[in-house]
Scaffold this active site. Structure first.
Site, PDB file in Angstrom:
ATOM      1  N   GLU A   1       0.919  -1.284   0.082  1.00 55.83           N
ATOM      2  CA  GLU A   1       0.139   0.064  -0.116  1.00 55.83           C
ATOM      3  C   GLU A   1       0.973   1.318   0.044  1.00 55.83           C
ATOM      4  OE1 GLU A   1      -1.917   1.345   3.648  1.00 55.83           O
ATOM      5  OE2 GLU A   1      -1.450  -0.646   4.474  1.00 55.83           O
TER       6      GLU A   1
ATOM      7  N   CYS B   1      -3.751  -3.016   4.761  1.00 53.34           N
ATOM      8  CA  CYS B   1      -2.583  -4.065   5.099  1.00 53.34           C
ATOM      9  C   CYS B   1      -3.235  -5.480   4.749  1.00 53.34           C
ATOM     10  CB  CYS B   1      -2.467  -4.051   6.798  1.00 53.34           C
ATOM     11  SG  CYS B   1      -1.879  -2.402   7.204  1.00 53.34           S
TER      12      CYS B   1
ATOM     13  N   TYR C   1       3.439   8.165   8.615  1.00 52.90           N
ATOM     14  CA  TYR C   1       2.594   9.077   9.333  1.00 52.90           C
ATOM     15  C   TYR C   1       3.139  10.280   9.364  1.00 52.90           C
ATOM     16  CZ  TYR C   1      -0.479   5.167  10.724  1.00 52.90           C
ATOM     17  OH  TYR C   1      -1.136   3.851  10.602  1.00 52.90           O
TER      18      TYR C   1
ATOM     19  N   THR D   1       3.560   4.549  15.548  1.00 52.23           N
ATOM     20  CA  THR D   1       3.616   3.082  14.956  1.00 52.23           C
ATOM     21  C   THR D   1       4.258   2.770  13.712  1.00 52.23           C
ATOM     22  OG1 THR D   1       1.444   3.638  14.061  1.00 52.23           O
ATOM     23  CG2 THR D   1       1.462   2.917  16.561  1.00 52.23           C
TER      24      THR D   1
ATOM     25  N   SER E   1     -10.214   3.689  13.658  1.00 45.40           N
ATOM     26  CA  SER E   1      -9.531   2.674  13.125  1.00 45.40           C
ATOM     27  C   SER E   1      -9.483   1.389  14.121  1.00 45.40           C
ATOM     28  CB  SER E   1      -8.065   2.887  12.614  1.00 45.40           C
ATOM     29  OG  SER E   1      -7.251   2.925  13.776  1.00 45.40           O
TER      30      SER E   1
ATOM     31  N   HIS F   1      -2.967  -9.160  12.280  1.00 43.18           N
ATOM     32  CA  HIS F   1      -2.296  -8.074  11.924  1.00 43.18           C
ATOM     33  C   HIS F   1      -1.928  -7.008  12.936  1.00 43.18           C
ATOM     34  CE1 HIS F   1      -1.267  -4.458   9.961  1.00 43.18           C
ATOM     35  NE2 HIS F   1      -2.405  -3.809  10.554  1.00 43.18           N
TER      36      HIS F   1
ATOM     37  N   LYS G   1      -5.942  -6.632  21.874  1.00 40.11           N
ATOM     38  CA  LYS G   1      -7.439  -6.029  22.018  1.00 40.11           C
ATOM     39  C   LYS G   1      -8.476  -6.799  21.245  1.00 40.11           C
ATOM     40  CE  LYS G   1      -6.037  -0.751  22.088  1.00 40.11           C
ATOM     41  NZ  LYS G   1      -6.594  -0.566  23.279  1.00 40.11           N
TER      42      LYS G   1
ATOM     43  N   ASN H   1       4.938  -1.283  12.439  1.00 41.33           N
ATOM     44  CA  ASN H   1       3.928  -1.580  11.579  1.00 41.33           C
ATOM     45  C   ASN H   1       4.520  -1.557  10.238  1.00 41.33           C
ATOM     46  OD1 ASN H   1       1.388  -2.291   9.994  1.00 41.33           O
ATOM     47  ND2 ASN H   1       0.536  -0.275  10.748  1.00 41.33           N
TER      48      ASN H   1
ATOM     49  N   SER I   1      -7.365  -1.642   6.711  1.00 40.57           N
ATOM     50  CA  SER I   1      -8.291  -0.503   6.822  1.00 40.57           C
ATOM     51  C   SER I   1      -9.011  -0.021   5.529  1.00 40.57           C
ATOM     52  CB  SER I   1      -7.472   0.731   7.086  1.00 40.57           C
ATOM     53  OG  SER I   1      -6.966   0.705   8.478  1.00 40.57           O
TER      54      SER I   1
HETATM   55  P1  HMG Z   1      -2.897   7.805  21.282  1.00 39.49           P
HETATM   56  O1  HMG Z   1      -4.314   8.178  21.025  1.00 39.49           O
HETATM   57  O2  HMG Z   1      -1.967   8.716  21.107  1.00 39.49           O
HETATM   58  O3  HMG Z   1      -2.658   6.755  22.256  1.00 39.49           O
HETATM   59  O4  HMG Z   1      -2.540   6.935  19.938  1.00 39.49           O
HETATM   60  P2  HMG Z   1      -3.653   6.577  23.422  1.00 39.49           P
HETATM   61  O5  HMG Z   1      -3.916   7.644  24.365  1.00 39.49           O
HETATM   62  O6  HMG Z   1      -4.918   5.767  22.953  1.00 39.49           O
HETATM   63  O7  HMG Z   1      -2.965   5.506  24.479  1.00 39.49           O
HETATM   64  C1  HMG Z   1      -2.483   4.276  23.807  1.00 39.49           C
HETATM   65  C2  HMG Z   1      -2.494   3.342  24.930  1.00 39.49           C
HETATM   66  O8  HMG Z   1      -1.449   3.743  25.631  1.00 39.49           O
HETATM   67  C3  HMG Z   1      -3.681   3.192  25.711  1.00 39.49           C
HETATM   68  O9  HMG Z   1      -4.110   1.881  26.182  1.00 39.49           O
HETATM   69  C4  HMG Z   1      -3.323   4.190  26.934  1.00 39.49           C
HETATM   70  O10 HMG Z   1      -3.983   3.807  28.151  1.00 39.49           O
HETATM   71  C5  HMG Z   1      -1.889   3.847  27.139  1.00 39.49           C
HETATM   72  P3  HMG Z   1      -5.502   1.345  25.994  1.00 39.49           P
HETATM   73  O11 HMG Z   1      -6.462   2.073  26.501  1.00 39.49           O
HETATM   74  O12 HMG Z   1      -5.887   1.393  24.547  1.00 39.49           O
HETATM   75  O13 HMG Z   1      -5.328  -0.042  26.419  1.00 39.49           O
HETATM   76  N1  HMG Z   1      -1.037   4.599  28.021  1.00 39.49           N
HETATM   77  C6  HMG Z   1      -0.258   4.122  28.867  1.00 39.49           C
HETATM   78  N2  HMG Z   1       0.365   2.978  29.193  1.00 39.49           N
HETATM   79  C7  HMG Z   1       1.465   2.716  29.850  1.00 39.49           C
HETATM   80  N3  HMG Z   1       1.824   4.018  30.514  1.00 39.49           N
HETATM   81  C8  HMG Z   1       1.729   5.116  30.086  1.00 39.49           C
HETATM   82  C9  HMG Z   1       0.639   5.164  29.368  1.00 39.49           C
HETATM   83  N4  HMG Z   1       0.010   6.371  28.570  1.00 39.49           N
HETATM   84  C10 HMG Z   1      -0.966   5.921  27.737  1.00 39.49           C
HETATM   85  N5  HMG Z   1       2.512   6.422  30.606  1.00 39.49           N
HETATM   86  C11 HMG Z   1      -3.236   5.216  18.303  1.00 39.49           C
HETATM   87  C12 HMG Z   1      -2.794   5.512  19.899  1.00 39.49           C
HETATM   88  C13 HMG Z   1      -3.084   3.705  18.130  1.00 39.49           C
HETATM   89  C14 HMG Z   1      -4.727   5.761  18.083  1.00 39.49           C
HETATM   90  C15 HMG Z   1      -2.371   5.904  17.364  1.00 39.49           C
HETATM   91  O14 HMG Z   1      -1.008   5.628  17.578  1.00 39.49           O
HETATM   92  C16 HMG Z   1      -2.630   5.828  16.123  1.00 39.49           C
HETATM   93  O15 HMG Z   1      -3.427   6.457  15.320  1.00 39.49           O
HETATM   94  N6  HMG Z   1      -1.889   4.725  15.036  1.00 39.49           N
HETATM   95  C17 HMG Z   1      -2.534   4.438  13.833  1.00 39.49           C
HETATM   96  C18 HMG Z   1      -3.489   3.843  13.573  1.00 39.49           C
HETATM   97  C19 HMG Z   1      -3.498   2.333  14.047  1.00 39.49           C
HETATM   98  O16 HMG Z   1      -2.610   1.728  14.185  1.00 39.49           O
HETATM   99  N7  HMG Z   1      -4.968   1.837  14.105  1.00 39.49           N
HETATM  100  C20 HMG Z   1      -4.958   0.348  14.316  1.00 39.49           C
HETATM  101  C21 HMG Z   1      -5.943  -0.247  14.113  1.00 39.49           C
HETATM  102  S1  HMG Z   1      -6.113   0.238  12.106  1.00 39.49           S
HETATM  103  C22 HMG Z   1      -4.998  -1.024  11.233  1.00 39.49           C
HETATM  104  O17 HMG Z   1      -4.398  -1.877  12.253  1.00 39.49           O
HETATM  105  C23 HMG Z   1      -4.794  -0.606  10.001  1.00 39.49           C
HETATM  106  C24 HMG Z   1      -3.558   0.072   9.622  1.00 39.49           C
HETATM  107  O18 HMG Z   1      -2.323  -1.025   9.914  1.00 39.49           O
HETATM  108  C25 HMG Z   1      -3.664   0.513   7.929  1.00 39.49           C
HETATM  109  C26 HMG Z   1      -3.673  -0.320   7.073  1.00 39.49           C
HETATM  110  O19 HMG Z   1      -4.608  -1.436   7.000  1.00 39.49           O
HETATM  111  O20 HMG Z   1      -3.160  -0.083   6.021  1.00 39.49           O
HETATM  112  C27 HMG Z   1      -3.337   1.187  10.638  1.00 39.49           C
END
Ligand code: HMG
Length: 391
Positions: A83, A115, A147, A156, A205, A237, A246, A280, A312
């Site tokens: 992709e 992906c 990103y 990521t 996502s 994935h 999760k 990733n 996605s």
């Molecule tokens: P965010 O919003 O900055 O993070 O980004 P958050 O506030 O959701 O925190 C992440 C986790 O860390 C949470 O845990 C927090 O509690 C924890 P959860 O509640 O989820 O269990 N946390 C801590 N833990 C320990 N010590 C600390 C601490 N602080 C917080 N101090 C997000 C997170 C994944 C949204 C961001 O990284 C993002 O946007 N990533 C890109 C999108 C993505 O990966 N999505 C996944 C599903 S989609 C997919 O897999 C397809 C993809 O690969 C693309 C494709 O298909 O081509 C992305």
């Protein structure tokens, strides 16, 4: 199965980049507690390509050891899944075909659906081999995840390529029917043609991924698939490794099973080792999960493995494979560890420079700064044509 042949993954090899950025360096730069990266999303470091590395050089580096071991006889198809495509018309696999010296009597095509693309490529390959079990298909899944700087997705990022030789009577994993399928038109993550970095709604996502897990499992069960209890491990994935946890908890909950933490860890823990340090790798990610599982210490002879591929947008597929007895004799564990360990750690400033680097688009001759010590490099661009070379 149409002709009674067992089909699946005969060989698997992966490659990753020249450089690596530890999450400690990113955390130090942006003031994030590193626990959010290490524990919250389950990531330790991310692979960063040199300026002269891309999906082609990574893909060729992953596939070259397969061609060296098995030769090119019988390979009549190369499917390149990505992709992070480098051309709107020409398949990146054509460059790989040339770098590897594959016969001209080969069909080469590029597949895309975020992906999920590599799983589409694998299923395409299985279909071709059912039709003619004497043929072999080289599947190459290669991606650079990018990103915006200072965005939530930045932590990521990653990059890698997985090459798989798909054949009848495979040595590693037999892939089974049926598959569970799921498609939903969602805007959780996308990259318009004019953009280099993906756009994402992070929380949406995660929700879309979980919805797809439930949907694929429902369809898999309705198609007469195995019960959950059959599986020794699950390769999900992994955009970040905590996503697999999760997803698996969601699968167990929605199927009315206990989410016993020890059992979840047992099902997933052996699949996250490479993804946690590479980041990733989009299409390659689920198969890096498989590589980690197979390269691990435990003997998996005859065990059933569940695969959940999510892309996605969104398309997902759940399918099963059985690890072939004797598979350990065919692994590339040492080479895989070397691919991870040979990366040179870089600091935040160098990473930022590489993130922002790009060719001018004026059609002039632009050599690429030397960076990679791998076997292939993108030497430059001239007249809008990419120039690759063997090192
Ligand atoms: P965010 O919003 O900055 O993070 O980004 P958050 O506030 O959701 O925190 C992440 C986790 O860390 C949470 O845990 C927090 O509690 C924890 P959860 O509640 O989820 O269990 N946390 C801590 N833990 C320990 N010590 C600390 C601490 N602080 C917080 N101090 C997000 C997170 C994944 C949204 C961001 O990284 C993002 O946007 N990533 C890109 C999108 C993505 O990966 N999505 C996944 C599903 S989609 C997919 O897999 C397809 C993809 O690969 C693309 C494709 O298909 O081509 C992305």
């Amino acid at each position: 199965m149409s002709n009674g042949a067992t089909v699946g993954i005969h060989d698997l090899s992966f490659a990753t980049t020249e450089f690596v950025l530890p999450h400690t360096a990113l955390a130090e730069y942006n003031g994030t507690p590193v626990g959010k990266y290490h524990t919250g999303i389950g990531q330790r470091s991310m692979s960063v390509p040199a300026a002269d590395e891309d999906i082609v050089t990574l893909g060729a580096t992953a596939a070259a050891p397969i061609v060296a071991r098995h030769g090119t006889d019988g390979i009549r198809t190369l499917v390149f899944a990505t992709e992070s495509s480098i051309d709107q018309a020409k398949a990146a696999g054509v460059y790989v075909h040339s770098l590897l010296g594959l016969p001209s009597a080969t069909r080469v095509v590029e597949l895309k659906q975020a992906c999920y693309g590599a799983t589409a490529a694998l299923q395409f390959a299985l279909g071709l081999i059912h039709r003619d079990p004497t043929q072999k298909v080289l599947v190459v899944a290669s991606d650079v995840s990018k990103y915006e700087l200072d965005s939530p997705g930045e932590a990521t990022q990653g990059a890698a390529a997985v090459a798989m030789l798909v054949t009848a009577d495979p040595a590693l994993v037999r892939i089974e029917d049926p598959s569970g399928l799921f498609t939903a038109d969602v805007m959780d993550f996308w990259r318009p043609n004019y953009r280099d970095a993906a756009l994402v709604d992070g929380q949406e996502s995660i929700g879309a991924y979980l919805q797809a897990v439930q949907g694929t499992w429902k369809d898999y069960s309705e198609q007469g698939g195995r019960p959950l209890e059959d599986f020794g491990a699950f390769c999900y994935h992994q955009p970040f490794t905590k996503m697999a946890y999760k997803a698996h908890r969601h699968l167990l909950n929605s199927a009315g099973r206990d989410t016993d933490e020890a059992a979840v860890e047992r099902a997933l823990g052996r699949t996250t080792g490479y993804n946690a340090v590479i980041g990733n790798s989009y299409t390659a990610s689920v198969y890096l999960g498989l590589a980690a599982l197979l390269d691990g210490a435990e003997d998996l002879d005859g065990q059933a493995v569940g695969f959940l591929s999510y892309g996605s947008g969104s398309v997902a597929e759940f399918f099963a494979g059985t690890v072939v007895p004797g598979y350990r004799e065919h692994l590339r564990t040492e080479a895989h560890r070397e691919a991870v360990e040979r990366r040179q750690p870089i600091g935040y400033d160098r990473y930022r420079e590489l993130h922002e680097w790009g060719f001018p688009t004026d059609g002039g001759d632009h050599p690429t700064p030397a960076g990679t010590t791998g076997p292939f490099r993108l030497a430059g661009i001239g007249g809008h044509k990419r120039i690759y070379e063997k090192r």
